[in-house]
Design an enzyme around this catalytic site. Structure first.
Site, PDB file in Angstrom:
ATOM      1  N   TRP A 201       0.489  -0.903   0.034  1.00 41.31           N
ATOM      2  CA  TRP A 201       0.318   0.059  -0.493  1.00 41.31           C
ATOM      3  C   TRP A 201       0.409   1.615  -0.123  1.00 41.31           C
ATOM      4  CZ3 TRP A 201      -1.783  -4.197   1.078  1.00 41.31           C
ATOM      5  CH2 TRP A 201      -3.252  -4.494   1.052  1.00 41.31           C
ATOM      6  N   ILE A 238       1.593  -3.365  -6.537  1.00 42.92           N
ATOM      7  CA  ILE A 238       1.670  -2.273  -5.736  1.00 42.92           C
ATOM      8  C   ILE A 238       0.170  -1.354  -5.531  1.00 42.92           C
ATOM      9  CG2 ILE A 238       1.847   0.076  -6.091  1.00 42.92           C
ATOM     10  CD1 ILE A 238       4.290  -0.981  -4.847  1.00 42.92           C
ATOM     11  N   LYS A 239      -0.178  -1.102  -4.602  1.00 41.61           N
ATOM     12  CA  LYS A 239      -1.350  -0.706  -4.211  1.00 41.61           C
ATOM     13  C   LYS A 239      -1.660   1.067  -3.951  1.00 41.61           C
ATOM     14  CE  LYS A 239      -5.676  -0.654  -1.356  1.00 41.61           C
ATOM     15  NZ  LYS A 239      -6.235  -0.352   0.226  1.00 41.61           N
ATOM     16  N   GLN A 240      -2.557   1.023  -4.982  1.00 40.16           N
ATOM     17  CA  GLN A 240      -2.400   3.408  -4.529  1.00 40.16           C
ATOM     18  C   GLN A 240      -3.879   3.265  -5.063  1.00 40.16           C
ATOM     19  OE1 GLN A 240      -1.728   5.508  -3.886  1.00 40.16           O
ATOM     20  NE2 GLN A 240       0.508   5.773  -4.363  1.00 40.16           N
TER      21      GLN A 240
END
Length: 354
Positions: A201, A238-240
């Site tokens: 995150w 990837i968490k965005q």
């Protein structure tokens, strides 16, 4: 043409999203989501065979199995936002089993939650849906409230409960980010040694990122750099948050950027697909998958907002959506329907990469 259901939900935003052509041409992107994601990207890396298997386990489960896209159901808000604030509207989710049940019923690739939630259900469900354990969180009971990410357990504990992946947050830009970076880097190293996948995150957090009444925490340039730091930590995904504006560096006058970021790599009109593609190129030009978060529940607009985000993510070249509050803060069947509608965006062959 996209399905009538999706077009109806998007309403007057359909043409705005479906006809847009980004300034960064898709021919320049190194990789987009693919059923062969593991073979095309990770077999050339230093990841072990066990890590490759774990990544494939995530990609190969649920309604989006083997499309290259991910639909993840995350519920760590009991820690991040307090259990009362998160579950009072729908008290059934105080029971961890209902969290896992919703993810299974909705055909998600994975369920992401805390050590406690997933451990208490692990013997019953770890073999039925891939577990993603969120190993750190922002403890939100201290007075005054603090905004920090603290480890709640060990990677070995997550592995023992049968999880295929761990997730963690770094608050890039915060005074604590150096410590968080070190903790997460060490945790990801252990996870990879044990054969688990890693999801980061990549959130920004600093009061200085609000300038003259404008919040730049989700600006494309700052979140893009957060993503680039995240892939440097060897995150597999990837968490965005979806970008909402641009020019964070210009407003804060800190760090370093280039005028080309705002003239050649994004467009002054700040179209969300352009801004999200800039996030994507910071994920090693698409080699590391980018999933966007669904955001908080706002009530009647939730379905529109979730589908909007999914279309932006897919057309920008992202790998999927991770959505929780919009689903679990409504009746169970409605939550399942919302998640499946989002998945329909990724299954719709007429909604293409821009």
């Amino acid at each position: 043409m996209a399905s009538k259901k999706i077009l109806d939900i998007l309403g007057d935003k359909a043409q705005f999203l479906l006809d847009h052509k980004p300034v960064i041409d898709k021919s320049t992107i190194s990789a987009f989501p693919s059923p062969n994601h593991v073979e095309e990207i990770w077999t050339n890396s230093g990841r072990s065979n066990q890590v490759l298997r774990s990544i494939q386990t995530l990609i190969g489960h649920g309604r989006l199995a083997n499309t290259g896209y991910l639909s993840i159901f995350p519920v760590d808000q009991g820690v991040e936002h307090s259990a009362g604030a998160s579950f009072a509207a729908n008290p059934m989710y105080f029971d961890p089993e209902n969290i896992v049940r919703l993810a299974i019923e909705a055909g998600c690739n994975s369920v992401a939650s805390t050590f406690g939630v997933l451990d208490i259900m692990s013997r019953k469900y770890a073999h039925r849906i891939p577990f993603l354990v969120k190993i750190n969180g922002n403890e939100f009971l201290s007075l005054p409230n603090r905004y920090d990410q603290t480890l709640f357990g060990t990677v070995k504990t997550a592995w023992n409960m049968g999880a295929v992946a761990i997730g963690a947050t770094v608050y890039w830009g915060s005074p604590e980010s150096d410590r968080q970076l070190k903790e997460v880097a060490e945790a990801f190293e252990v996870a990879h040694e044990l054969g688990m996948a890693t999801v980061l995150w990549c959130y920004t957090r600093n009061a200085g990122f609000k300038v003259d009444g404008v919040d730049y925490h989700t600006s494309a340039d700052l979140t893009g750099q957060a993503n680039h730091l995240g892939v440097t930590l060897r995150a597999d995904i990837i968490k965005q948050k979806l970008p909402t504006n641009n020019g964070g560096y210009l407003a804060t006058k800190h760090g370093k950027t280039s005028p080309l970021v705002y003239s050649k790599l994004t467009h002054p009109d700040n179209h969300p697909i352009d801004l999200t593609r800039y996030q994507l190129i910071n994920c090693y030009n698409g080699r590391v998958g980018l999933i966007n978060s669904g955001g908080e529940s706002k009530g009647e607009s939730d379905m529109h907002d979730a589908v909007f985000t999914a279309v932006v993510n897919k057309r920008a070249g992202g790998m999927g959506l991770i959505l929780g509050r919009k689903a679990f803060q409504r009746p169970f069947k409605d939550g399942v329907e919302m998640i499946k509608t989002i998945q329909d965006v990724y299954l719709d062959k007429d909604i293409t990469i821009a």
